[in-house]
Design a protein around this motif. Structure first.
Motif, PDB file in Angstrom:
ATOM      1  N   THR A   1      62.508  19.626  18.543  1.00 24.29           N
ATOM      2  CA  THR A   1      61.805  18.474  18.003  1.00 24.29           C
ATOM      3  C   THR A   1      61.983  18.460  16.487  1.00 24.29           C
ATOM      4  O   THR A   1      62.572  19.374  15.913  1.00 24.29           O
ATOM      5  CB  THR A   1      60.309  18.533  18.350  1.00 24.29           C
ATOM      6  N   SER A   2      61.454  17.447  15.846  1.00 15.84           N
ATOM      7  CA  SER A   2      61.623  17.345  14.389  1.00 15.84           C
ATOM      8  C   SER A   2      60.932  18.498  13.668  1.00 15.84           C
ATOM      9  O   SER A   2      61.434  18.998  12.660  1.00 15.84           O
ATOM     10  CB  SER A   2      61.088  16.007  13.886  1.00 15.84           C
ATOM     11  N   VAL A   3      59.783  18.958  14.191  1.00 21.38           N
ATOM     12  CA  VAL A   3      59.093  20.088  13.562  1.00 21.38           C
ATOM     13  C   VAL A   3      59.920  21.361  13.751  1.00 21.38           C
ATOM     14  O   VAL A   3      60.103  22.144  12.817  1.00 21.38           O
ATOM     15  CB  VAL A   3      57.678  20.263  14.161  1.00 21.38           C
ATOM     16  N   GLY A   4      60.435  21.575  14.949  1.00 17.06           N
ATOM     17  CA  GLY A   4      61.266  22.744  15.206  1.00 17.06           C
ATOM     18  C   GLY A   4      62.528  22.742  14.369  1.00 17.06           C
ATOM     19  O   GLY A   4      62.948  23.770  13.841  1.00 17.06           O
ATOM     20  N   GLU A   5      63.140  21.568  14.235  1.00 12.35           N
ATOM     21  CA  GLU A   5      64.347  21.466  13.404  1.00 12.35           C
ATOM     22  C   GLU A   5      64.037  21.802  11.951  1.00 12.35           C
ATOM     23  O   GLU A   5      64.827  22.450  11.279  1.00 12.35           O
ATOM     24  CB  GLU A   5      64.932  20.056  13.496  1.00 12.35           C
ATOM     25  N   LYS A   6      62.876  21.353  11.460  1.00  7.14           N
ATOM     26  CA  LYS A   6      62.502  21.651  10.073  1.00  7.14           C
ATOM     27  C   LYS A   6      62.281  23.147   9.882  1.00  7.14           C
ATOM     28  O   LYS A   6      62.701  23.714   8.874  1.00  7.14           O
ATOM     29  CB  LYS A   6      61.254  20.885   9.663  1.00  7.14           C
ATOM     30  N   LEU A   7      61.633  23.802  10.848  1.00  2.30           N
ATOM     31  CA  LEU A   7      61.408  25.247  10.745  1.00  2.30           C
ATOM     32  C   LEU A   7      62.731  26.002  10.703  1.00  2.30           C
ATOM     33  O   LEU A   7      62.926  26.896   9.870  1.00  2.30           O
ATOM     34  CB  LEU A   7      60.560  25.731  11.922  1.00  2.30           C
ATOM     35  N   VAL A   8      63.651  25.632  11.582  1.00  2.00           N
ATOM     36  CA  VAL A   8      64.953  26.306  11.614  1.00  2.00           C
ATOM     37  C   VAL A   8      65.739  25.991  10.351  1.00  2.00           C
ATOM     38  O   VAL A   8      66.386  26.867   9.764  1.00  2.00           O
ATOM     39  CB  VAL A   8      65.732  25.902  12.885  1.00  2.00           C
ATOM     40  N   ARG A   9      65.674  24.731   9.891  1.00  2.00           N
ATOM     41  CA  ARG A   9      66.375  24.346   8.667  1.00  2.00           C
ATOM     42  C   ARG A   9      65.863  25.137   7.465  1.00  2.00           C
ATOM     43  O   ARG A   9      66.633  25.569   6.605  1.00  2.00           O
ATOM     44  CB  ARG A   9      66.200  22.843   8.423  1.00  2.00           C
ATOM     45  N   ASP A  10      64.549  25.351   7.395  1.00  2.00           N
ATOM     46  CA  ASP A  10      63.980  26.136   6.295  1.00  2.00           C
ATOM     47  C   ASP A  10      64.451  27.585   6.341  1.00  2.00           C
ATOM     48  O   ASP A  10      64.748  28.177   5.301  1.00  2.00           O
ATOM     49  CB  ASP A  10      62.450  26.088   6.330  1.00  2.00           C
ATOM     50  N   LEU A  11      64.530  28.157   7.545  1.00  2.00           N
ATOM     51  CA  LEU A  11      65.039  29.529   7.674  1.00  2.00           C
ATOM     52  C   LEU A  11      66.481  29.602   7.206  1.00  2.00           C
ATOM     53  O   LEU A  11      66.856  30.499   6.440  1.00  2.00           O
ATOM     54  CB  LEU A  11      64.922  29.999   9.127  1.00  2.00           C
TER      55      LEU A  11
ATOM     56  N   THR B   1      54.472  25.706  19.170  1.00  2.00           N
ATOM     57  CA  THR B   1      55.549  25.898  18.181  1.00  2.00           C
ATOM     58  C   THR B   1      56.816  26.382  18.865  1.00  2.00           C
ATOM     59  O   THR B   1      57.908  25.917  18.547  1.00  2.00           O
ATOM     60  CB  THR B   1      55.107  26.902  17.107  1.00  2.00           C
ATOM     61  N   ILE B   2      56.671  27.295  19.822  1.00  2.00           N
ATOM     62  CA  ILE B   2      57.848  27.795  20.544  1.00  2.00           C
ATOM     63  C   ILE B   2      58.482  26.668  21.348  1.00  2.00           C
ATOM     64  O   ILE B   2      59.712  26.537  21.384  1.00  2.00           O
ATOM     65  CB  ILE B   2      57.449  28.981  21.441  1.00  2.00           C
ATOM     66  N   ILE B   3      57.672  25.832  21.959  1.00  2.00           N
ATOM     67  CA  ILE B   3      58.203  24.698  22.714  1.00  2.00           C
ATOM     68  C   ILE B   3      58.924  23.739  21.771  1.00  2.00           C
ATOM     69  O   ILE B   3      60.000  23.222  22.100  1.00  2.00           O
ATOM     70  CB  ILE B   3      57.070  23.989  23.485  1.00  2.00           C
ATOM     71  N   GLU B   4      58.348  23.511  20.583  1.00  2.00           N
ATOM     72  CA  GLU B   4      59.001  22.631  19.611  1.00  2.00           C
ATOM     73  C   GLU B   4      60.349  23.201  19.182  1.00  2.00           C
ATOM     74  O   GLU B   4      61.304  22.456  18.975  1.00  2.00           O
ATOM     75  CB  GLU B   4      58.105  22.406  18.405  1.00  2.00           C
ATOM     76  N   LEU B   5      60.435  24.517  19.065  1.00  2.00           N
ATOM     77  CA  LEU B   5      61.711  25.137  18.710  1.00  2.00           C
ATOM     78  C   LEU B   5      62.711  24.997  19.847  1.00  2.00           C
ATOM     79  O   LEU B   5      63.888  24.696  19.625  1.00  2.00           O
ATOM     80  CB  LEU B   5      61.509  26.616  18.364  1.00  2.00           C
ATOM     81  N   GLU B   6      62.252  25.249  21.079  1.00  2.00           N
ATOM     82  CA  GLU B   6      63.161  25.182  22.221  1.00  2.00           C
ATOM     83  C   GLU B   6      63.633  23.758  22.494  1.00  2.00           C
ATOM     84  O   GLU B   6      64.775  23.544  22.853  1.00  2.00           O
ATOM     85  CB  GLU B   6      62.478  25.753  23.458  1.00  2.00           C
ATOM     86  N   GLU B   7      62.740  22.798  22.353  1.00  2.00           N
ATOM     87  CA  GLU B   7      63.097  21.407  22.629  1.00  2.00           C
ATOM     88  C   GLU B   7      63.739  20.729  21.429  1.00  2.00           C
ATOM     89  O   GLU B   7      64.109  19.567  21.506  1.00  2.00           O
ATOM     90  CB  GLU B   7      61.861  20.635  23.079  1.00  2.00           C
TER      91      GLU B   7
END
Length: 142
Positions: A54-64, A46-52
């Motif tokens: 990715t679409s999952v990381g973007e969704k997590l940040v967008r939800d925040l 999950t941390i790698i997805e946030l750093e890179e």
């Protein structure tokens, strides 16, 4: 006899006892590695997805961001509504002629009421933002 060198010689096979130390020789060092806690791979992923990004990381940040924006609009809109309704309250209760210490009451209320309200809304906004961030971090760390 030749002595083996390298990692295989340093560590005994699983379940075996280490060789006893011989007199005059230093005992061999054993490397002990603690196992990672369960689920650690998911946290790293999950941390790698946030750093890179990715679409999952973007969704997590967008939800925040969406949660914090919703909180800001609700608190800001409520505050604006409360301040905008003060003149209506003065009109409905006919407070326009009331005086306190020689100053008209509406002027005193408009000059004093908003500041504690703004302070409380700011305090609540900060607490909510911190709560959203804590929830985000705990979700990422799961």
């Amino acid at each position: 006899m030749t002595e083996q060198s390298g990692p295989a010689a340093e560590q005994p096979a699983p379940g075996e006892q280490p060789a006893p130390a011989q007199p005059g020789r230093k005992p061999r060092r054993r490397r002990v590695v603690l196992a990672d806690p369960k689920g650690r791979g998911r946290v790293l992923r999950t941390i790698i997805e946030l750093e890179e990004q990715t679409s999952v990381g973007e969704k997590l940040v967008r939800d925040l961001i969406r949660q914090q924006l919703r909180t800001a609009f609700l608190l800001g809109g409520g505050t604006l509504l409360a301040i905008a309704l003060l003149p209506l309250v003065f009109y409905l209760f006919d407070l326009s002629d009331a005086q306190l210490f020689g100053v008209r009451l509406p002027w005193l209320l408009l000059g004093l009421v908003p500041f504690p309200l703004f302070y409380l809304v700011g305090l609540l906004s900060r607490r909510q933002a911190e709560r959203h961030e804590r929830d985000f971090v705990s979700m990422v760390d799961r």
